[in-house]
Design an enzyme around this catalytic site. Structure first.
Site, mmCIF file in Angstrom:
data_model
loop_
_atom_site.group_PDB
_atom_site.id
_atom_site.type_symbol
_atom_site.label_atom_id
_atom_site.label_comp_id
_atom_site.label_asym_id
_atom_site.label_seq_id
_atom_site.Cartn_x
_atom_site.Cartn_y
_atom_site.Cartn_z
ATOM 1 N N HIS A 45 -20.292 13.973 105.699
ATOM 2 C CA HIS A 45 -19.968 14.388 104.330
ATOM 3 C C HIS A 45 -18.558 13.941 103.962
ATOM 4 O O HIS A 45 -17.619 14.133 104.729
ATOM 5 C CB HIS A 45 -20.095 15.902 104.176
ATOM 6 C CG HIS A 45 -20.209 16.294 102.746
ATOM 7 N ND1 HIS A 45 -19.118 16.602 101.989
ATOM 8 C CD2 HIS A 45 -21.277 16.351 101.924
ATOM 9 C CE1 HIS A 45 -19.518 16.861 100.739
ATOM 10 N NE2 HIS A 45 -20.830 16.717 100.678
ATOM 11 N N PRO A 46 -18.426 13.356 102.778
ATOM 12 C CA PRO A 46 -17.143 12.714 102.450
ATOM 13 C C PRO A 46 -16.103 13.634 101.841
ATOM 14 O O PRO A 46 -15.051 13.156 101.408
ATOM 15 C CB PRO A 46 -17.561 11.652 101.436
ATOM 16 C CG PRO A 46 -18.759 12.220 100.774
ATOM 17 C CD PRO A 46 -19.449 13.115 101.765
ATOM 18 N N CYS A 47 -16.326 14.944 101.840
ATOM 19 C CA CYS A 47 -15.408 15.773 101.068
ATOM 20 C C CYS A 47 -13.982 15.739 101.606
ATOM 21 O O CYS A 47 -13.036 15.935 100.871
ATOM 22 C CB CYS A 47 -15.926 17.201 100.982
ATOM 23 S SG CYS A 47 -16.189 17.984 102.575
ATOM 24 N N LYS A 48 -13.821 15.479 102.899
ATOM 25 C CA LYS A 48 -12.461 15.463 103.434
ATOM 26 C C LYS A 48 -11.935 14.042 103.651
ATOM 27 O O LYS A 48 -10.805 13.862 104.077
ATOM 28 C CB LYS A 48 -12.415 16.213 104.774
ATOM 29 C CG LYS A 48 -12.711 17.689 104.652
ATOM 30 C CD LYS A 48 -11.500 18.430 104.102
ATOM 31 C CE LYS A 48 -11.835 19.851 103.706
ATOM 32 N NZ LYS A 48 -12.330 20.648 104.827
#
Lengths: 381, 330
Positions: free
Chosen positions: A280-283
C-alpha cells in the site's frame, strides 16, 4: 525523452510533507529504469483498463521471473540480528523527536540468515499442489492420465491410482525411445521429492554442474498511484514449478513487519480480473522523501567536496571513477549519458539526486519490504 | 566423448493467461475444442548470485505465456524471442484425458518437420503446444505442455573440453558485434561468419547454403539464443536446430561449432561474457545422409512437478474466487 526530465532535480523542499512524483516524472524515471536495466519493460496492460493520463504503451512497468531464493520467514531472528533491524528514522540527530510517521522498519539490514535457513534446499518443503485434501475427485481422475497410455500400454493409469503412474509410458511412438531421450535430455534438477525417486531412477547421466536449484519467482509490476502520487508495487508469485502462489505463500516472502499490514491482495488495476499482492502506497511518499533527502545530503556533500578538490585540478581531470564512487552511485556518470552531461560544462550547480533515479531508489526501499525477492537488480549500478 | 545433453524447457503460465482463457472460452470458443494459436516467449537463461552462499544459481529455462499470447500480433518483450504454438482447450476432464496425445504430438512434430523441409523457416523450429481443461467453477486449470524436439540418432557428442567461454575464442569485438546484431533481430537462431574482407558478419540460418561461402570452416558458427543458464547443458531449442541442419545439409554438418548465446547485455567491464562455444560432432554414415529426409522420432512432453509425464494444474481459486477473496480482505 527521459533526458529532458533528467535535468530536473528532485527538489525535496518543494513538498513539505512528502515526496510525491509527478506523472511525467514517473514516466521519465520509468524510461530510465527500462533503459538502464533491460529486465524492466513498459507494458500496456488490458485494453479496457487504459489510464489515459499515461502513454498508452507505458501504462506500467514490469519485470518477470525475479528469483526468490528463500522465505523471508526463514530469515531467522536471533539477538545478534537485532542490530540488523533498524528503524530508518532518517534524522541526523537521534535525539530529535521523529514524527511517528517518519519511521520505516528495515529488517535484516545485514542480510544474515541462519545456517539452516541459508540452505536453499529448505525451499523443498513447499507442498505439492495436489498433495492434500482435494475432494472433487478431478485430481484423482487426472492422475490416471497418460500419454498414449490406452494405446501402447494398457496398464497405464489403472495400476496405482494414487500416483501419477505414467513414467513408464513413452511420450512418443516407440517404446525404446525413452532411453534415447534420457541420454540427451538433461536431468532438470536434483530431485526435489523424496529420495525414493532418485533411487528408482536408473542413474541418470549427471550434469557436471549441479547448482540448478528450483526457486520461486515473482513478476513485479510498478504502477502509478494517482491518489498518493507515488509508484506502487504489485507482486505475482510462482512456486518452484511455475504454478501461481497463493496469498498465504506470498506472505512468506514479505517481511513480517509488513505482511498483512501494508501488503495486501488487491485487484491489479491494469487487468479486469487479476489479483496481486500490493504494497500500500500511503507511506511511500514520506518514506521516499526521507530516503532521498538523506541520499541527497550525501550526494550534495560529495559533490561539494569534489568541487573543492577540483578547484586545484581542472574539472576535466575528474575521472569517471571519481563520480561513480559516490554512495549509491548517483553520479551523473552513472546515467549512461554521463559523457554528454559531464563535459566541459562542469560548472553546473551542485545538483543532488536527479528525478529519473527515483525508481532506482524506490526499488531499494521495496527490497526492504520483500527482503528475499531479488527485486533490486540495480546493485551493479 | 560426452553426449550432449539438453536442458528441457519448462512452462511458465502467467495467471493472466488463465483469465484470458476463461474469457475466450465463454465469449468465443464456447464448446469448441479447436486449436487456438498461442505465442510464447523465452529469454536468455539467467543466473543469480546467492548473496548468502556466493553461489551462482541458474534459473530454470522457462517458456512463458501471458496476457498477449493469444494476440496475433504478439511481440516478445525486449530481450526475448518468440515461440509459436497452439492451445487446445477441452470441455470436460474426460475429453482432456481421452484425447489421443500420441497422435496430437505426432501431428505437431510433423508440422515442424514439414516446415524444415518445405519452408525452411527457423521461426517454426521452437513450436510448442498445450492442451488444457478449465474448470471455471472451481478456478482450476489443468494443462499439459509439449515442446517437440527431434531425437538425433546417433546422439550428438561434444569435445572433451566441453563448452568453453566464447570470449576466449571470439574476442570482445566479435561478441559485441553479435550482441548488437541480435538486438535488432528477434530470431532465436543465427549464423556468424566472415565476409570476403575477413570481417565478422551475422545472418539468418535460412541462408546457410550461401552464408559461409567466404568463411573458413574454423570460423563458421551456428548460434542460438539459449534459455539454459546451466553452463553444462544447452537449452532445448538447439535440438531442432541440429535436426534442421542434419536434414537439409547432411554432408556439411557432421561437425559444427555451436554458439550458445547467453548475454542479454554486454557485460560490465569487470564481468565476463557468458556465451559459450562448443564443437558438436555426430557419427555419420552414407546411409544416414541418404535418409536425411525421414522424420526422426520426437520427444518433449513436459514432466509434472513429480518428475513424471503428466499434466499440471494451476489452482487460481485463492486469487480468483470472489468468496475466498472476500474472506481474505480485511
Amino acid at each position: 525523452t527521459w533526458k529532458d526530465y533528467a535535468r530536473r532535480v528532485l527538489t525535496v523542499g518543494t513538498y513539505p510533507q512528502a515526496l510525491t512524483v509527478y506523472l511525467e516524472e514517473f514516466v521519465a524515471a520509468g524510461d530510465f529504469l527500462v533503459y538502464k536495466f533491460p529486465v524492466w519493460n513498459w507494458e500496456k496492460g488490458d485494453g479496457t483498463k487504459v489510464r489515459e493520463f499515461l502513454p498508452a504503451d507505458k501504462q506500467y512497468l514490469v519485470t518477470r521471473g525475479v528469483p526468490c531464493l528463500r522465505r523471508a520467514t526463514s530469515l531467522a531472528y536471533t539477538d545478534a540480528d537485532e542490530d540488523a533491524e533498524r528503524l530508518l528514522s532518517f534524522t541526523e540527530n537521534p535525539g530529535a523527536a521523529a514524527g511517528d510517521n517518519d519511521e520505516w522498519v528495515e529488517t535484516h539490514a545485514g542480510r544474515k540468515a541462519s545456517k539452516s535457513a541459508g540452505d536453499a534446499s529448505a525451499i523443498d518443503e513447499i507442498p505439492d499442489i495436489d498433495g492434500a485434501g482435494d475432494e472433487d475427485g478431478l485430481i484423482d481422475g487426472i492422475r490416471g492420465m497418460s500419454v498414449g497410455g490406452g494405446v501402447t500400454n494398457g496398464e497405464g493409469g489403472s495400476k496405482e491410482p494414487d500416483i501419477i503412474d505414467i513414467d513408464e509410458i513413452p511420450d512418443m511412438e516407440e517404446d525404446d525411445l525413452e532411453e534415447a531421450d534420457d541420454a540427451a535430455a538433461a536431468p532438470k534438477t536434483k530431485p526435489v521429492a523424496p529420495p525414493a525417486v532418485s533411487k528408482s531412477d536408473p542413474s541418470p547421466p549427471k550434469p557436471t554442474n549441479t547448482n540448478l536449484l528450483q526457486v520461486r519467482t515473482y513478476d513485479v509490476m510498478i504502477t502509478y498511484d494517482k491518489y498518493y502520487q507515488t509508484p506502487r508495487v504489485w507482486l505475482i508469485g510462482y512456486d518452484e514449478n511455475g504454478t501461481p502462489l497463493t496469498p498465504t505463500q506470498i506472505f512468506e516472502d514479505i517481511s513480517a513487519d509488513h505482511a498483512h499490514k501494508t501488503v495486501t491482495i488487491e485487484p491489479f488495476i491494469h487487468s479486469t480480473s487479476l489479483q496481486a499482492a500490493s504494497v500500500h502506497p500511503c507511506k511511500h511518499a514520506s518514506v521516499m522523501k526521507k530516503v532521498i533527502e538523506r541520499m541527497n545530503n550525501s550526494v550534495v556533500a560529495e559533490q561539494l567536496a569534489q568541487r573543492k578538490g577540483s578547484g586545484v585540478a581542472s574539472p576535466s581531470t575528474l575521472s569517471p571513477k571519481d563520480t561513480t564512487k559516490k554512495k549509491w552511485g548517483f553520479g551523473r556518470k552513472a546515467s549512461g549519458t554521463g559523457k554528454e552531461v559531464q563535459g566541459p560544462a562542469e560548472d553546473e550547480e551542485v545538483e543532488g539526486m536527479r528525478v529519473d533515479f527515483y525508481l532506482v531508489v524506490f526499488l531499494k526501499f521495496i527490497a526492504s519490504i520483500v527482503p528475499t525477492i531479488e527485486v533490486d537488480s540495480t546493485t551493479s549500478f | 566423448m560426452p553426449l550432449v545433453q539438453f536442458a528441457p524447457l519448462s512452462s511458465l503460465v502467467q495467471p493472466v493467461l488463465w483469465h484470458k482463457l476463461t474469457d475466450l472460452k465463454i465469449d468465443v470458443l464456447k464448446l469448441s475444442d479447436a486449436a487456438v494459436p498461442l505465442t510464447g516467449s523465452y529469454t536468455i537463461g539467467r543466473t543469480i548470485k546467492d548473496r548468502e552462499t556466493g553461489q551462482d544459481i541458474a534459473l530454470p529455462c522457462n517458456l512463458t505465456v501471458g496476457a498477449e499470447s493469444f494476440e496475433s500480433d504478439f511481440k516478445a518483450p525486449h530481450g526475448s524471442v518468440t515461440a509459436p504454438g497452439m492451445l487446445r482447450n477441452f470441455n470436460t476432464i474426460e475429453e482432456f484425458k481421452a484425447v489421443d496425445k500420441t497422435a496430437l504430438f505426432n501431428e505437431e512434430a510433423q508440422l515442424i518437420w514439414d516446415h524444415i523441409l518445405k519452408t525452411r523457416d527457423t521461426a517454426q523450429l521452437n513450436r510448442f503446444f498445450v492442451i488444457t481443461f478449465a474448470d471455471l467453477k472451481k478456478y482450476k486449470y489443468y494443462y499439459w505442455f509439449a515442446f517437440p524436439a527431434f531425437v538425433a540418432k546417433p546422439a550428438w557428442e561434444i569435445g572433451d573440453d566441453g563448452w568453453k567461454r566464447a570470449h576466449a575464442e571470439l574476442g570482445i569485438e566479435q561478441l559485441t558485434f553479435i550482441h548488437s546484431h541480435l538486438r535488432n533481430s528477434a530470431s532465436p537462431y543465427f549464423l556468424v561468419g566472415k565476409d570476403t574482407f575477413g570481417k565478422v558478419k551475422a545472418g539468418p540460418v535460412e541462408d546457410y547454403s550461401s552464408f559461409f561461402s567466404s568463411t573458413g570452416p574454423e570460423d563458421q558458427l551456428i548460434g542460438f539464443v539459449d534459455p539454459s543458464a546451466d553452463p553444462a547443458n544447452p537449452g532445448w531449442p538447439l535440438r531442432n536446430l541440429l535436426a534442421y541442419l542434419r536434414a537439409l545439409y547432411p554432408s556439411s554438418t557432421s561437425s559444427i561449432k555451436i554458439l550458445r548465446w547467453r548475454d542479454t547485455e554486454a557485460p560490465s567491464p569487470n564481468a565476463q561474457w557468458k556465451s559459450q562455444i562448443g564443437t558438436l560432432t555426430i557419427a555419420t554414415t552414407t546411409e544416414a545422409i541418404s535418409e536425411a529426409n525421414t522424420r526422426p522420432t520426437a520427444v518433449g512432453w513436459e514432466k509434472n512437478p513429480q518428475g513424471k509425464l503428466g499434466p499440471r494444474m494451476a489452482d487460481l481459486a485463492p486469487m480468483m474466487d470472489p468468496s475466498r477473496l472476500a474472506a481474505q480482505a480485511v
